[in-house]
Design an enzyme around this catalytic site. Sequence first.
Site, PDB file in Angstrom:
ATOM      1  N   SER A  14      -9.423   2.313   2.753  1.00  0.00           N
ATOM      2  CA  SER A  14      -8.377   2.978   2.003  1.00  0.00           C
ATOM      3  C   SER A  14      -7.442   2.027   1.263  1.00  0.00           C
ATOM      4  CB  SER A  14      -7.560   3.881   2.930  1.00  0.00           C
ATOM      5  OG  SER A  14      -6.922   3.128   3.945  1.00  0.00           O
TER       6      SER A  14
ATOM      7  N   SER B 206     -10.357  -0.083   6.691  1.00  0.00           N
ATOM      8  CA  SER B 206      -9.671   0.083   5.412  1.00  0.00           C
ATOM      9  C   SER B 206      -9.171  -1.200   4.764  1.00  0.00           C
ATOM     10  CB  SER B 206      -8.495   1.054   5.572  1.00  0.00           C
ATOM     11  OG  SER B 206      -8.976   2.354   5.801  1.00  0.00           O
TER      12      SER B 206
ATOM     13  N   LYS C 142       0.835  -1.203   0.000  1.00  0.00           N
ATOM     14  CA  LYS C 142       0.000   0.000   0.000  1.00  0.00           C
ATOM     15  C   LYS C 142       0.871   1.255   0.000  1.00  0.00           C
ATOM     16  CE  LYS C 142      -3.987   1.809   2.630  1.00  0.00           C
ATOM     17  NZ  LYS C 142      -4.890   1.504   3.764  1.00  0.00           N
TER      18      LYS C 142
END
Length: 473
Positions: free
Chosen positions: A158, A182, A83
């Site tokens: 996210s 997320s 990420k």
Amino acid sequence: MSANSTNELINATACEIRDRLVQKDIKPTELLDALEDRIQAVDGPVNALPTLCFERARDFAKHLETKPIEERGLLAGIPVPVKDLTAVKGVRTTSGSPIFADRIPDWSDVLVETMETNGAIVYAKSNTPEFGAGAHTFNPVLGITRNPWDLSKSAAGSSGGAAAALATGCAWLAHGSDMGGSLRNPASFCGVVGLRPSMHRLSDGPGTSPFQTLSMQGPMARNVADTALLLDAMVGFENINPLAQPSPETNFLSTANKKTKPIKVAYSPDLGVSPVDPEIAEICKNAALQFETAEVIVEEVTPNLIDAPEVFKRLRGLDFVVGLGPLLDQHPDKLKEDIIWNIEYGRSLSAEDIAWAERKRGEIYYSIQTFFNEFDLLICPTTIVPPFPVEQRYVSECAGQKLDTYIDWLAIVSTITLTASPAISIPCGLTKTGLPVGLQLVGKPQGEGPLLSAANLLEEILPKIQTPINPRK
């Protein structure tokens, strides 16, 4: 590499890929070739992996291939995207922010080092909202990530880039992180699996707030067993994390594969904290009741979590002041309005406001412990709505109820964050329009093994949500 060979690899599970690597039936460099072909073919309209680092990945893979198979680590050379909030040495890491648009760190997060030691090959950075704030993946640096099931819809966030990459076959395993859902929200929207582990089960850092207790790193994959495999490759005690947990004696994959059934589970339609779209509620309830086919007792019960949304709002505000407050002071014109709101809200809190939240969080924790004395799992919807239009910043209304802020629609997952329990989202069905729906299963703190085992059992019972897919308009 031929199209047939690429498709065969892309459609395989991560556990199958690992077995073939161990048997030396395939090489890590061949997996990178397959991924590069697949990304070129399908990721353009999705934008799950906007930053690629195949040259670095191939160097790592070639080095790995020189080692005896028993020294290649648990993953033995499976590529994994990281990420874009997490530092990877020599790879652009923007956090989705104009402030860091050109940042190339000269160090890797300790979690990345742990994964690489365990045979993961980093080949891409997955897209995220600016500083991971919000459950819709868009930012001014790298753009919007779209849902491959319907390109007009959000992939959530996210860890939206990670989930979309998995759904399209641009990854077998993916790293993500989770404060208020997320890992779980994008898993639900994209038809994959996301696990938020127990508090500090994984070591990460260094960071601006090593003692924080809301945001945790975790694994994502296309099924439960693969998720357990990556979790095993992520665990490892490191002193750089002051709250780090020791590694378990038994690996998570072997526990997950036992598919041990729980005795009694609780299903809550809304945790008592949020509206839920009626179609989502029906799909999730029907999925939870499928446990009864395995002779598991399912009762509809909601623990007392009513104060959780306000507690989370305050503690999140405090975390934003700690982590991002200095950036607001230095770059007030380079932060999105939602982040500024979070920081300013946090700064408006009094000591007593924060003390109330800490006391209430303690009550929530003890309450959920008592709840788990009777039930092995708590089950509820992961998201309260199906994937929403990509132009929409966040969900502002659900089931006729207005939602004021960009975090209000996340209460059903952020509430679980406060309990310190591990939570997993697994695909449980499709809406009438063919969009994925996720079911959230919550276990006892430090109980990832039993949680994964039960989730693996339920996954076997539920109808299969087929991934990977080609992007759909």
